[in-house]
Design a protein around this motif. Structure first.
Motif, PDB file in Angstrom:
ATOM      1  N   VAL A  78      -3.277  -0.906   6.280  1.00 24.11           N
ATOM      2  CA  VAL A  78      -2.746   0.459   6.172  1.00 24.11           C
ATOM      3  C   VAL A  78      -2.751   0.867   4.707  1.00 24.11           C
ATOM      4  O   VAL A  78      -2.134   0.189   3.864  1.00 24.11           O
ATOM      5  CB  VAL A  78      -1.316   0.554   6.732  1.00 24.11           C
ATOM      6  CG1 VAL A  78      -0.796   1.991   6.630  1.00 24.11           C
ATOM      7  CG2 VAL A  78      -1.256   0.060   8.171  1.00 24.11           C
ATOM      8  N   ASN A 130      -1.195   3.441   2.506  1.00 23.38           N
ATOM      9  CA  ASN A 130       0.019   4.244   2.682  1.00 23.38           C
ATOM     10  C   ASN A 130       0.151   5.203   1.496  1.00 23.38           C
ATOM     11  O   ASN A 130       0.484   4.780   0.391  1.00 23.38           O
ATOM     12  CB  ASN A 130       1.218   3.280   2.772  1.00 23.38           C
ATOM     13  CG  ASN A 130       2.458   3.908   3.358  1.00 23.38           C
ATOM     14  OD1 ASN A 130       2.433   5.028   3.866  1.00 23.38           O
ATOM     15  ND2 ASN A 130       3.561   3.189   3.289  1.00 23.38           N
ATOM     16  N   VAL A 186       6.613   0.493   6.795  1.00 23.54           N
ATOM     17  CA  VAL A 186       5.902  -0.500   7.597  1.00 23.54           C
ATOM     18  C   VAL A 186       5.926  -1.876   6.947  1.00 23.54           C
ATOM     19  O   VAL A 186       5.714  -2.888   7.622  1.00 23.54           O
ATOM     20  CB  VAL A 186       4.448  -0.047   7.872  1.00 23.54           C
ATOM     21  CG1 VAL A 186       4.434   1.122   8.828  1.00 23.54           C
ATOM     22  CG2 VAL A 186       3.717   0.310   6.590  1.00 23.54           C
ATOM     23  N   LYS A 208       5.709  -6.288   8.466  1.00 21.62           N
ATOM     24  CA  LYS A 208       4.408  -6.873   8.146  1.00 21.62           C
ATOM     25  C   LYS A 208       4.176  -8.178   8.890  1.00 21.62           C
ATOM     26  O   LYS A 208       3.037  -8.481   9.275  1.00 21.62           O
ATOM     27  CB  LYS A 208       4.252  -7.073   6.634  1.00 21.62           C
ATOM     28  CG  LYS A 208       5.317  -7.939   5.965  1.00 21.62           C
ATOM     29  CD  LYS A 208       5.203  -7.856   4.436  1.00 21.62           C
ATOM     30  CE  LYS A 208       6.284  -8.666   3.727  1.00 21.62           C
ATOM     31  NZ  LYS A 208       6.085 -10.100   3.825  1.00 21.62           N
ATOM     32  N   LEU A 265       0.484  -6.946   9.269  1.00 32.06           N
ATOM     33  CA  LEU A 265       0.075  -5.801   8.464  1.00 32.06           C
ATOM     34  C   LEU A 265      -0.257  -6.204   7.036  1.00 32.06           C
ATOM     35  O   LEU A 265       0.458  -6.987   6.414  1.00 32.06           O
ATOM     36  CB  LEU A 265       1.194  -4.759   8.405  1.00 32.06           C
ATOM     37  CG  LEU A 265       1.703  -4.190   9.723  1.00 32.06           C
ATOM     38  CD1 LEU A 265       2.871  -3.240   9.466  1.00 32.06           C
ATOM     39  CD2 LEU A 265       0.593  -3.470  10.473  1.00 32.06           C
ATOM     40  N   VAL A 274      -0.556  -3.902   3.733  1.00 32.49           N
ATOM     41  CA  VAL A 274      -0.231  -2.529   3.351  1.00 32.49           C
ATOM     42  C   VAL A 274      -0.438  -2.350   1.849  1.00 32.49           C
ATOM     43  O   VAL A 274       0.165  -3.073   1.043  1.00 32.49           O
ATOM     44  CB  VAL A 274       1.228  -2.173   3.715  1.00 32.49           C
ATOM     45  CG1 VAL A 274       1.482  -0.679   3.483  1.00 32.49           C
ATOM     46  CG2 VAL A 274       1.547  -2.565   5.152  1.00 32.49           C
ATOM     47  N   THR A 319      -0.003   0.448  -1.128  1.00 30.44           N
ATOM     48  CA  THR A 319       0.693   1.709  -1.397  1.00 30.44           C
ATOM     49  C   THR A 319       0.539   2.064  -2.869  1.00 30.44           C
ATOM     50  O   THR A 319       1.187   1.453  -3.728  1.00 30.44           O
ATOM     51  CB  THR A 319       2.187   1.610  -1.029  1.00 30.44           C
ATOM     52  OG1 THR A 319       2.339   0.982   0.243  1.00 30.44           O
ATOM     53  CG2 THR A 319       2.821   2.989  -0.979  1.00 30.44           C
ATOM     54  N   TRP A 328      -6.165   1.947   8.799  1.00 29.43           N
ATOM     55  CA  TRP A 328      -5.531   3.254   8.973  1.00 29.43           C
ATOM     56  C   TRP A 328      -5.228   3.895   7.622  1.00 29.43           C
ATOM     57  O   TRP A 328      -4.729   3.220   6.710  1.00 29.43           O
ATOM     58  CB  TRP A 328      -4.220   3.116   9.747  1.00 29.43           C
ATOM     59  CG  TRP A 328      -4.424   2.978  11.225  1.00 29.43           C
ATOM     60  CD1 TRP A 328      -4.885   1.883  11.901  1.00 29.43           C
ATOM     61  CD2 TRP A 328      -4.158   3.982  12.213  1.00 29.43           C
ATOM     62  NE1 TRP A 328      -4.924   2.137  13.243  1.00 29.43           N
ATOM     63  CE2 TRP A 328      -4.484   3.420  13.466  1.00 29.43           C
ATOM     64  CE3 TRP A 328      -3.688   5.290  12.155  1.00 29.43           C
ATOM     65  CZ2 TRP A 328      -4.349   4.140  14.667  1.00 29.43           C
ATOM     66  CZ3 TRP A 328      -3.549   5.999  13.340  1.00 29.43           C
ATOM     67  CH2 TRP A 328      -3.878   5.431  14.581  1.00 29.43           C
ATOM     68  N   ALA A 383      -2.584   6.401   6.211  1.00 27.42           N
ATOM     69  CA  ALA A 383      -1.286   6.970   6.558  1.00 27.42           C
ATOM     70  C   ALA A 383      -0.794   7.766   5.364  1.00 27.42           C
ATOM     71  O   ALA A 383      -0.662   7.211   4.266  1.00 27.42           O
ATOM     72  CB  ALA A 383      -0.287   5.872   6.909  1.00 27.42           C
ATOM     73  N   SER A 399      -5.471  12.361   3.247  1.00 29.52           N
ATOM     74  CA  SER A 399      -6.078  11.508   4.270  1.00 29.52           C
ATOM     75  C   SER A 399      -7.059  12.306   5.120  1.00 29.52           C
ATOM     76  O   SER A 399      -8.160  11.829   5.431  1.00 29.52           O
ATOM     77  CB  SER A 399      -4.993  10.894   5.161  1.00 29.52           C
ATOM     78  OG  SER A 399      -4.131  10.070   4.415  1.00 29.52           O
ATOM     79  N   LEU A 406       3.939   2.124  14.981  1.00 27.13           N
ATOM     80  CA  LEU A 406       3.134   0.917  14.806  1.00 27.13           C
ATOM     81  C   LEU A 406       2.590   0.403  16.141  1.00 27.13           C
ATOM     82  O   LEU A 406       1.454  -0.094  16.208  1.00 27.13           O
ATOM     83  CB  LEU A 406       3.954  -0.167  14.119  1.00 27.13           C
ATOM     84  CG  LEU A 406       4.131  -0.001  12.611  1.00 27.13           C
ATOM     85  CD1 LEU A 406       5.148  -1.005  12.076  1.00 27.13           C
ATOM     86  CD2 LEU A 406       2.798  -0.162  11.880  1.00 27.13           C
ATOM     87  N   MET A 447      -0.400   2.565  16.775  1.00 25.90           N
ATOM     88  CA  MET A 447      -1.496   2.195  15.884  1.00 25.90           C
ATOM     89  C   MET A 447      -2.146   0.887  16.327  1.00 25.90           C
ATOM     90  O   MET A 447      -3.385   0.757  16.350  1.00 25.90           O
ATOM     91  CB  MET A 447      -0.983   2.075  14.447  1.00 25.90           C
ATOM     92  CG  MET A 447      -0.517   3.395  13.842  1.00 25.90           C
ATOM     93  SD  MET A 447       0.439   3.209  12.305  1.00 25.90           S
ATOM     94  CE  MET A 447      -0.817   2.580  11.177  1.00 25.90           C
TER      95      MET A 447
END
Length: 350
Positions: free
Chosen positions: A85, A87, A104, A108, A113, A115, A117, A164, A166, A175, A334, A337
């Motif tokens: 993801v 983010n 999220v 994890k 996940l 992620v 960010t 993804w 997000a 996005s 989630l 997803m």
């Protein structure tokens, strides 16, 4: 001579177990130099978010020298599939605030996940006044691509079962701009828009935006009249919004029509705990958002879409633009997803 009872662990088994544990420790402790933590690093707790959300990250992207946050399961096994993801925060925000707005990272381990960010470097005036941090093509597109490549290489394209985008607010708009771009179109399996616009628009209220200095609503904004052009690539789409941000949620979805989904179904999610963050400096105007609190969300799903796609809308009742997502609604998103078809990055590794 008295015989010693044989252990059921043979020498080869012990060596194999040792190598497996060493491999797990190496993976859990040293992905891009990040020592895995649960709870994740720089995590808010007991009202200390203001002191922690400004931290820039725990990984450096080498080409730009910019930092971002990387969160991943601390018990990740070599070769295990994960969901990646990216983010993306909204205008005026920063990475660690986004981690807590759409938290999220808290799940994890449960959802396997990875992620990433990041924080934007662009700046723009949003309706007058000084510029705020925003995502712009010239400052940030290459950076987001580089993060994607760095994370993909670190975890292995063959292990990323779905990818993804997000984004919250302007991050959701970003996005939408990126999802069918040359770089991302053959990589992204799904787009989650968190108050960042719906495919098949749910119109924002006239007085959408942050309140004025005295707390009163902002002036009405002119509405665009151009007909919406649907994206020209394939991906799942989830839209989440606060009840007070939009005039209404359309009963139909052109994205669901594209994938020949069945008739819309409705369910609810109830949260007894609040989200982590809200806009503490401008709380009070309900369209923009008030103090984080428990809540209820309406979940509208379009079942049995072709190509394994997921199309869904989530309306958080009695919420505005900036209250962070609560635990149960985060997990419901989630779940959606995780249920969607993925595999674009894995296909590229074949």
């Amino acid at each position: 001579m008295r015989q010693t009872k044989k252990s059921h662990w043979g020498e080869k088994s012990v060596i194999a177990l040792f190598m497996l544990l060493v491999g797990q420790v190496a993976l859990a402790a040293d992905v891009l130099g990040v020592a895995c933590e649960t709870p994740p690093p720089a995590h808010c707790a007991d009202g200390d978010c203001a002191a922690k959300t400004g931290a820039p990250g725990n990984v450096t992207e080498p080409e730009s020298g910019r930092q971002y946050y990387l969160d991943y399961p601390c018990d990740l096994q070599p070769g295990e599939d994960v969901m990646f993801v990216l983010n993306i925060h909204g205008a005026g925000s920063i990475a660690n605030w986004q981690r807590h707005y759409f938290p999220v990272m808290d799940y994890k381990e449960e959802y396997r996940l990875v992620v990433a960010t990041p924080s934007a470097a662009g700046s723009a005036s949003m309706g007058g006044g000084n510029g705020v941090r925003v995502w712009t093509p010239q400052t940030d597109d290459a950076y987001l691509q580089a993060i994607t490549e760095q994370v993909t290489e670190a975890f292995g394209a063959e292990n990323i079962k779905s990818f993804w985008l997000a984004g919250h607010s302007q991050g959701g708009m970003t996005s939408r701009r990126l999802v069918c771009s040359e770089f991302f179109a053959d990589k992204v399996d799904g787009m989650l828009s968190l108050s960042g616009g719906r495919i098949g628009q749910a119109p924002f209220v006239d007085s959408f935006g942050p309140p004025l200095a005295d707390g009163s609503p902002p002036p009405s904004r002119p509405r665009g009249s151009a007909e919406e052009t649907l994206p020209d690539c394939n991906f799942s789409h989830i839209f989440a919004i606060g009840e007070y941000e939009i005039e209404n949620l359309p009963d139909e979805s052109p994205w669901a029509e594209r994938y020949q989904c069945e008739a819309r179904e409705h369910s609810q999610v109830v949260d007894t705990r609040p989200g982590w963050v809200y806009d503490t400096g401008r709380a009070g105007y309900r369209v923009w958002g008030r103090e984080a609190a428990p809540g209820t969300a309406d979940v509208y799903t379009y079942p049995a879409c072709s190509n394994g796609r997921v199309v869904a809308d989530v309306v958080r009742l009695d919420k505005g633009h900036t209250e962070g997502l609560e635990p149960e609604v985060t997990q419901r998103i989630l779940d959606l997803m995780s249920s969607a078809e993925g595999g674009k990055l894995q296909a590229s590794a074949d």
